[in-house]
Design a protein around this motif. Structure first.
Motif, PDB file in Angstrom:
ATOM      1  N   GLY A 229       0.816  -1.207   0.000  1.00  0.00           N
ATOM      2  CA  GLY A 229       0.000   0.000   0.000  1.00  0.00           C
ATOM      3  C   GLY A 229       0.848   1.254   0.000  1.00  0.00           C
ATOM      4  N   ILE A 230       0.200   2.386   0.310  1.00  0.00           N
ATOM      5  CA  ILE A 230       0.896   3.671   0.248  1.00  0.00           C
ATOM      6  C   ILE A 230       1.115   4.295   1.622  1.00  0.00           C
ATOM      7  CG2 ILE A 230      -0.063   4.123  -2.045  1.00  0.00           C
ATOM      8  CD1 ILE A 230      -1.864   6.267  -0.619  1.00  0.00           C
ATOM      9  N   SER A 231       0.765   3.574   2.692  1.00  0.00           N
ATOM     10  CA  SER A 231       0.849   4.183   4.024  1.00  0.00           C
ATOM     11  C   SER A 231       2.279   4.506   4.440  1.00  0.00           C
ATOM     12  CB  SER A 231       0.188   3.268   5.072  1.00  0.00           C
ATOM     13  OG  SER A 231       0.802   1.994   5.089  1.00  0.00           O
ATOM     14  N   GLU A 232       3.272   3.865   3.798  1.00  0.00           N
ATOM     15  CA  GLU A 232       4.671   4.143   4.135  1.00  0.00           C
ATOM     16  C   GLU A 232       5.307   5.177   3.215  1.00  0.00           C
ATOM     17  OE1 GLU A 232       6.069   2.859   6.865  1.00  0.00           O
ATOM     18  OE2 GLU A 232       4.117   1.914   7.231  1.00  0.00           O
ATOM     19  N   VAL A 233       4.561   5.667   2.228  1.00  0.00           N
ATOM     20  CA  VAL A 233       5.097   6.693   1.326  1.00  0.00           C
ATOM     21  C   VAL A 233       5.195   8.010   2.081  1.00  0.00           C
ATOM     22  CG1 VAL A 233       4.725   7.992  -0.805  1.00  0.00           C
ATOM     23  CG2 VAL A 233       4.146   5.556  -0.711  1.00  0.00           C
ATOM     24  N   THR A 234       6.359   8.643   2.026  1.00  0.00           N
ATOM     25  CA  THR A 234       6.604   9.876   2.770  1.00  0.00           C
ATOM     26  C   THR A 234       6.667  11.077   1.831  1.00  0.00           C
ATOM     27  OG1 THR A 234       9.004   9.725   2.604  1.00  0.00           O
ATOM     28  CG2 THR A 234       7.946   8.556   4.447  1.00  0.00           C
ATOM     29  N   ALA A 235       6.571  12.252   2.436  1.00  0.00           N
ATOM     30  CA  ALA A 235       6.736  13.484   1.656  1.00  0.00           C
ATOM     31  C   ALA A 235       8.116  13.527   1.021  1.00  0.00           C
ATOM     32  CB  ALA A 235       6.515  14.698   2.562  1.00  0.00           C
ATOM     33  N   ALA A 236       9.118  12.950   1.700  1.00  0.00           N
ATOM     34  CA  ALA A 236      10.473  12.908   1.141  1.00  0.00           C
ATOM     35  C   ALA A 236      10.530  12.026  -0.107  1.00  0.00           C
ATOM     36  CB  ALA A 236      11.455  12.395   2.190  1.00  0.00           C
ATOM     37  N   ASP A 237       9.801  10.901  -0.098  1.00  0.00           N
ATOM     38  CA  ASP A 237       9.733  10.046  -1.285  1.00  0.00           C
ATOM     39  C   ASP A 237       9.159  10.813  -2.472  1.00  0.00           C
ATOM     40  OD1 ASP A 237      10.673   7.789   0.078  1.00  0.00           O
ATOM     41  OD2 ASP A 237       8.653   7.207   0.693  1.00  0.00           O
ATOM     42  N   VAL A 238       8.083  11.520  -2.220  1.00  0.00           N
ATOM     43  CA  VAL A 238       7.414  12.274  -3.283  1.00  0.00           C
ATOM     44  C   VAL A 238       8.316  13.392  -3.793  1.00  0.00           C
ATOM     45  CG1 VAL A 238       5.415  13.730  -3.810  1.00  0.00           C
ATOM     46  CG2 VAL A 238       5.132  11.680  -2.399  1.00  0.00           C
ATOM     47  N   ALA A 239       9.034  14.040  -2.870  1.00  0.00           N
ATOM     48  CA  ALA A 239       9.958  15.104  -3.272  1.00  0.00           C
ATOM     49  C   ALA A 239      11.119  14.545  -4.084  1.00  0.00           C
ATOM     50  CB  ALA A 239      10.475  15.832  -2.035  1.00  0.00           C
ATOM     51  N   SER A 240      11.623  13.390  -3.697  1.00  0.00           N
ATOM     52  CA  SER A 240      12.712  12.762  -4.442  1.00  0.00           C
ATOM     53  C   SER A 240      12.257  12.402  -5.849  1.00  0.00           C
ATOM     54  CB  SER A 240      13.204  11.516  -3.703  1.00  0.00           C
ATOM     55  OG  SER A 240      14.332  10.960  -4.342  1.00  0.00           O
ATOM     56  N   ALA A 241      11.030  11.904  -5.960  1.00  0.00           N
ATOM     57  CA  ALA A 241      10.483  11.602  -7.291  1.00  0.00           C
ATOM     58  C   ALA A 241      10.402  12.869  -8.125  1.00  0.00           C
ATOM     59  CB  ALA A 241       9.103  10.961  -7.147  1.00  0.00           C
ATOM     60  N   ARG A 242       9.980  13.952  -7.499  1.00  0.00           N
ATOM     61  CA  ARG A 242       9.883  15.224  -8.220  1.00  0.00           C
ATOM     62  C   ARG A 242      11.250  15.666  -8.721  1.00  0.00           C
ATOM     63  NH1 ARG A 242       8.261  18.132  -4.290  1.00  0.00           N
ATOM     64  NH2 ARG A 242       6.084  17.463  -4.431  1.00  0.00           N
ATOM     65  N   ASP A 243      12.273  15.484  -7.910  1.00  0.00           N
ATOM     66  CA  ASP A 243      13.632  15.848  -8.324  1.00  0.00           C
ATOM     67  C   ASP A 243      14.083  15.038  -9.537  1.00  0.00           C
ATOM     68  OD1 ASP A 243      13.774  17.664  -6.262  1.00  0.00           O
ATOM     69  OD2 ASP A 243      14.862  16.324  -4.904  1.00  0.00           O
ATOM     70  N   MET A 244      13.551  13.828  -9.678  1.00  0.00           N
ATOM     71  CA  MET A 244      13.891  12.959 -10.812  1.00  0.00           C
ATOM     72  C   MET A 244      12.997  13.204 -12.029  1.00  0.00           C
ATOM     73  SD  MET A 244      14.294   9.270  -8.906  1.00  0.00           S
ATOM     74  CE  MET A 244      14.195   8.430 -10.497  1.00  0.00           C
ATOM     75  N   GLY A 245      12.080  14.157 -11.904  1.00  0.00           N
ATOM     76  CA  GLY A 245      11.129  14.375 -12.981  1.00  0.00           C
ATOM     77  C   GLY A 245      10.057  13.311 -13.016  1.00  0.00           C
ATOM     78  N   SER A 246       9.742  12.747 -11.828  1.00  0.00           N
ATOM     79  CA  SER A 246       8.783  11.660 -11.739  1.00  0.00           C
ATOM     80  C   SER A 246       7.691  11.996 -10.737  1.00  0.00           C
ATOM     81  CB  SER A 246       9.483  10.356 -11.322  1.00  0.00           C
ATOM     82  OG  SER A 246      10.436   9.956 -12.283  1.00  0.00           O
ATOM     83  N   VAL A 247       6.710  11.125 -10.659  1.00  0.00           N
ATOM     84  CA  VAL A 247       5.620  11.254  -9.709  1.00  0.00           C
ATOM     85  C   VAL A 247       5.340   9.871  -9.133  1.00  0.00           C
ATOM     86  CG1 VAL A 247       3.847  10.922 -11.483  1.00  0.00           C
ATOM     87  CG2 VAL A 247       3.270  12.167  -9.396  1.00  0.00           C
ATOM     88  N   VAL A 248       4.855   9.815  -7.890  1.00  0.00           N
ATOM     89  CA  VAL A 248       4.548   8.543  -7.244  1.00  0.00           C
ATOM     90  C   VAL A 248       3.069   8.208  -7.448  1.00  0.00           C
ATOM     91  CG1 VAL A 248       4.489   7.257  -5.074  1.00  0.00           C
ATOM     92  CG2 VAL A 248       6.334   8.897  -5.515  1.00  0.00           C
ATOM     93  N   LYS A 249       2.804   6.988  -7.928  1.00  0.00           N
ATOM     94  CA  LYS A 249       1.440   6.490  -8.121  1.00  0.00           C
ATOM     95  C   LYS A 249       1.344   5.077  -7.565  1.00  0.00           C
ATOM     96  CE  LYS A 249      -0.171   9.954 -10.652  1.00  0.00           C
ATOM     97  NZ  LYS A 249      -1.286  10.837 -10.157  1.00  0.00           N
ATOM     98  N   LEU A 250       0.156   4.716  -7.057  1.00  0.00           N
ATOM     99  CA  LEU A 250      -0.098   3.317  -6.723  1.00  0.00           C
ATOM    100  C   LEU A 250      -0.533   2.631  -8.011  1.00  0.00           C
ATOM    101  CD1 LEU A 250      -0.321   1.165  -4.415  1.00  0.00           C
ATOM    102  CD2 LEU A 250      -2.784   1.589  -4.505  1.00  0.00           C
TER     103      LEU A 250
END
Length: 430
Positions: A229-250
């Motif tokens: 699931g997504i309960s362990e996804v953090t704001a830092a994960d999402v920010a890191s994805a943004r730095d890579m030009g990516s987005v987090v999706k389930l």
């Protein structure tokens, strides 16, 4: 117009059932024209007669005796929208045994015990349709079952849960943490008071099982689907994805791997250039890849009473036409009988963020940990210095078990203070 009247019973009158009743009532004349015969609502089974409802059910149609309703010999079609395993399974089986065709939106039941239902429908020579079980109003199951029947589907990649997509979208656009985004989703009615089925991936896993079964002509159950699931996804994960030009999706990912099927649900980083990256808020989308047709995408509202009822009524019209013509539509297609590939053997890519000591030899040691498990590194970058030093590594595709073992080795190394994030990466060039 046939002189025969097709009689319909509805099981459940909640968010979806009430809208089914409304459409059956309001669109009575249009439905009759499309089917070729009048369609008459003859009963609506509910738990409580006095419960508040979104629509007014015609007088005399409400009943608390669902078993008696589906056992009537004058019912041609049964619509099941109560959900869950029981009593839905018993009621559907009873309806089929008594000669009625069935339309259901019950993803959990289909993913757990679909073969039993399909076998009962085949034995009774009746239809079992279930477009509304995956992605609400989006027509995806019928294209897989019928439009692409002459093609070879190789991959189905989808956002099939609106609650988690809303949460991850808010985390991406506002910088909110998981708990804050979940609270907003609950306030707006996108998430239940108990959101476990959504945020832990159970809902998406059931849908993935249905998609994989249809796409690859094999029996896949929810228990066959790897789930995170997504309960362990953090704001830092999402920010890191943004730095890579990516987005987090389930993502629900169903793939044909040689003579096996791989089915999994987990959060993943995808490039913002990927069509699924632009799916916002509570919308759903399914991306299909096949040998002849190439890439196809299906997008729209994936839940809600009216959108889901739209899919139910679409099935009802088809099933009603079949009853009128005394024929059946396509039943279960499980001829391929492919085995499900274990997650450990499934090839994936990892994004790993590691807090490390900022000293000579650290990068080489980290690279050696990947090499020990035959995992090739695609990119590596260092962020910060001293006590804030962090390495961010993105791997090439490798067996998931090898990537998992690499992460465990990293966690045991003296130079590694903490592995702060591990997330799979999908799409883009390796």
């Amino acid at each position: 117009m046939s002189e025969r009247t097709l009689r319909v019973a509805v099981l459940g009158c909640g968010a979806v059932g009430s809208q089914v009743v409304r459409l059956l009532t309001e669109q009575h004349d249009d439905l009759a024209a499309r089917v070729g015969a009048p369609v008459e609502l003859v009963g609506v089974a509910v738990r409580r007669l006095d419960a508040p409802r979104e629509v007014e059910v015609p007088e005399g149609l409400l009943t608390t005796d669902a078993t008696a309703l589906v056992s009537r010999d004058d019912v041609d079609l049964v619509v099941e929208v109560i959900g869950g395993i029981e009593p839905a399974r018993s009621l559907i089986l009873s309806a089929l045994e008594n000669g009625a065709s069935v339309v259901t939106a019950n993803k959990a039941l289909l993913a757990e015990d679909g073969p039993t239902l399909f076998e009962a429908a085949a034995k009774a020579e009746r239809d079992l349709y279930y477009e509304a079980a995956v992605a609400g109003a989006i027509p995806i199951l019928r294209p897989l079952r019928e439009s692409l029947a002459g093609d070879k589907v190789t991959r189905v990649l989808g956002i099939v849960n609106g609650t988690t997509n809303f949460i991850l979208d808010k985390m991406d656009t506002s910088g909110a943490g998981f708990s804050e985004a979940l609270e907003e989703a609950q306030q707006l009615g996108y998430a239940e008071a108990d959101p476990t089925a959504d945020v832990e991936g159970f809902d998406a896993a059931a849908k993935a099982a249905i998609l994989a079964s249809l796409a690859f002509h094999s029996r896949v159950t929810a228990s066959d689907v790897y789930r995170e699931g997504i309960s362990e996804v953090t704001a830092a994960d999402v920010a890191s994805a943004r730095d890579m030009g990516s987005v987090v999706k389930l993502l629900a990912i169903c793939e044909l791997r040689g003579d096996q099927v791989a089915a999994r649900v987990h959060p993943a980083m995808i490039p913002r250039s990927h069509p699924l990256a632009s799916v916002r808020e509570a919308y759903n989308a399914v991306f299909v890849e096949s040998e002849a047709a190439g890439q196809l995408m299906f997008y729209g509202p994936g839940a809600g009473g009216a959108p889901t009822a739209s899919a139910v009524l679409g099935d009802l019209v088809t099933v009603a036409r079949n009853r009128l013509a005394e024929t059946r539509g396509a039943g279960e297609s499980a001829y391929a009988d492919r085995a499900v590939q274990p997650m450990g053997e499934t090839r994936t890519r990892y994004h790993v963020a590691i807090d490390v000591d900022d000293r000579a030899g650290v990068l080489a040691a980290v690279a050696n940990a990947f090499a020990d498990h035959d995992v090739s590194i695609q990119t590596v970058r260092q962020e910060g210095r001293g006590a804030d030093a962090q390495l961010v590594v993105v791997s090439h595709a490798a067996p998931d078990a090898a990537l998992s073992a690499t992460v465990e080795q990293l966690r045991s190394m003296d130079i590694v203070r903490e592995v702060t994030s591990v997330m799979r990466v999908e799409g883009g060039d390796e």
